[in-house]
Scaffold this motif. Structure first.
Motif, PDB file in Angstrom:
ATOM      1  N   SER A   1       0.691  -1.332   0.086  1.00 20.05           N
ATOM      2  CA  SER A   1       0.045   0.022  -0.027  1.00 20.05           C
ATOM      3  C   SER A   1       0.841   1.186   0.069  1.00 20.05           C
ATOM      4  O   SER A   1       2.217   1.210   0.243  1.00 20.05           O
ATOM      5  N   LYS A   2       0.236   2.458   0.025  1.00 20.19           N
ATOM      6  CA  LYS A   2       0.894   3.613  -0.019  1.00 20.19           C
ATOM      7  C   LYS A   2       1.549   3.822   1.156  1.00 20.19           C
ATOM      8  O   LYS A   2       2.668   4.510   1.293  1.00 20.19           O
TER       9      LYS A   2
ATOM     10  N   TYR B   1      -0.402  -6.165   1.656  1.00 21.44           N
ATOM     11  CA  TYR B   1      -1.766  -6.731   1.525  1.00 21.44           C
ATOM     12  C   TYR B   1      -2.041  -7.944   0.510  1.00 21.44           C
ATOM     13  O   TYR B   1      -1.018  -8.000  -0.424  1.00 21.44           O
TER      14      TYR B   1
ATOM     15  N   LEU C   1      -4.096  -0.234  -5.392  1.00 23.93           N
ATOM     16  CA  LEU C   1      -3.839  -0.397  -4.252  1.00 23.93           C
ATOM     17  C   LEU C   1      -2.567   0.059  -3.787  1.00 23.93           C
ATOM     18  O   LEU C   1      -2.445   0.782  -2.720  1.00 23.93           O
TER      19      LEU C   1
ATOM     20  N   ASP D   1      -3.508   3.009   4.271  1.00 21.56           N
ATOM     21  CA  ASP D   1      -4.069   1.636   5.007  1.00 21.56           C
ATOM     22  C   ASP D   1      -5.574   2.021   5.729  1.00 21.56           C
ATOM     23  O   ASP D   1      -6.457   1.137   5.776  1.00 21.56           O
TER      24      ASP D   1
ATOM     25  N   LEU E   1      -8.241   1.153   2.780  1.00 19.72           N
ATOM     26  CA  LEU E   1      -7.948  -0.069   2.586  1.00 19.72           C
ATOM     27  C   LEU E   1      -8.672  -0.908   3.756  1.00 19.72           C
ATOM     28  O   LEU E   1      -9.535  -1.926   3.239  1.00 19.72           O
TER      29      LEU E   1
END
Length: 256
Positions: A50-51, A56, A73, A78, A81
């Motif tokens: 993720s950023k 994930y 994604l 987070d 997500l």
């Protein structure tokens, strides 16, 4: 990796293609593992970052197909997500969240589950560091499809099983040049792989693996039991990847 019999390990592709569950969900993993009971199942998972840097489980670059959210994604935080829920193949939104890799490693700890890692982003070092932290290297199989990635994984860990796509003698020669502990090397073969090459690999103590891909080759339905047995025998498989792992396991059980 332990198997349903002395010959073949079954890999559940994304946990299995069972339409009542979202793919790559904790609910699906638990159901598949429970169906295997005392047998060990290998669950194939896809990993992205993720950023915010969290790993994930997500096959596609985008979350659109499998969740009630939108976007890539890698571009999402987070908080967003973790607020999303996974969808079944028919679009039904479930109560399942997107699992983190750390969550899955914790989940398999005391269960008869090993993992096949398809690492979609260039985060192999981060993934394997988490595996080492959980002391689960001997229960991991890492998929690779590019020679430089195969070499990178081998350098990071000599304790995981390591696979490479082998369809030609040249592909095998490249894989053979990468230092890998004896018995930890897996040849991912296809219908293009010559039978003569498979025989030669077996003589070198290389494990042979192939997929069934029932979702695209069998109309999303399990094969007849004889078809699973025929594929294993024809390609001399040690490992079979299936969208329907329970049916494949049942087909390959030794007759009593």
């Amino acid at each position: 990796m332990n198997s349903v019999n002395a010959q073949v390990s079954i890999v559940a592709h994304r946990g299995g293609l069972y339409f009542q569950y979202p793919e790559s969900s904790m609910t699906l993993f638990n159901s598949t593992a429970s169906s295997f009971a005392a047998d060990t199942v290998v669950i194939e998972i896809d990993i992205r970052k993720s950023k915010d840097g969290t790993l994930y489980l997500m096959h596609d670059p985008s979350i659109d197909r499998t969740t009630n959210g939108e976007g890539q994604l890698a571009d999402l935080g987070d908080g967003y997500l973790n607020s999303l829920r996974l969808k079944t193949k028919d679009g039904t939104i479930t109560s399942d969240h997107i699992p983190t890799f750390n969550e899955v490693l914790t989940f398999i700890g005391n269960r008869n589950i090993n993992l096949m890692l398809d690492i979609k982003a260039p985060v192999h070092k981060e993934v394997l560091e988490q595996v080492k932290k959980h002391k689960l290297e001997n229960r991991m199989l890492v998929l690779t499809f590019q020679n430089e990635v195969t070499a990178q994984v081998a350098k990071i860990s000599q304790n995981v099983l390591l696979s490479a796509l082998i369809e030609t003698d040249e592909a095998w020669k490249s894989f053979e040049q990468i230092p890998v502990h004896n018995g930890r090397r897996i040849a991912y073969v296809t219908t293009k792989t010559p039978a003569k090459l498979i025989t030669a690999l077996l003589q070198k103590n290389v494990l042979i693996m192939a997929d069934v891909s029932e979702d695209i080759r069998s109309g999303g339905k399990p094969l007849h039991a004889d078809a699973y047995r025929s594929k294993v025998n024809a390609q001399k498989l040690d490992i079979l990847i299936s969208d329907f792992p329970i049916e494949a396991r049942d087909a390959l059980r030794p007759e009593k």
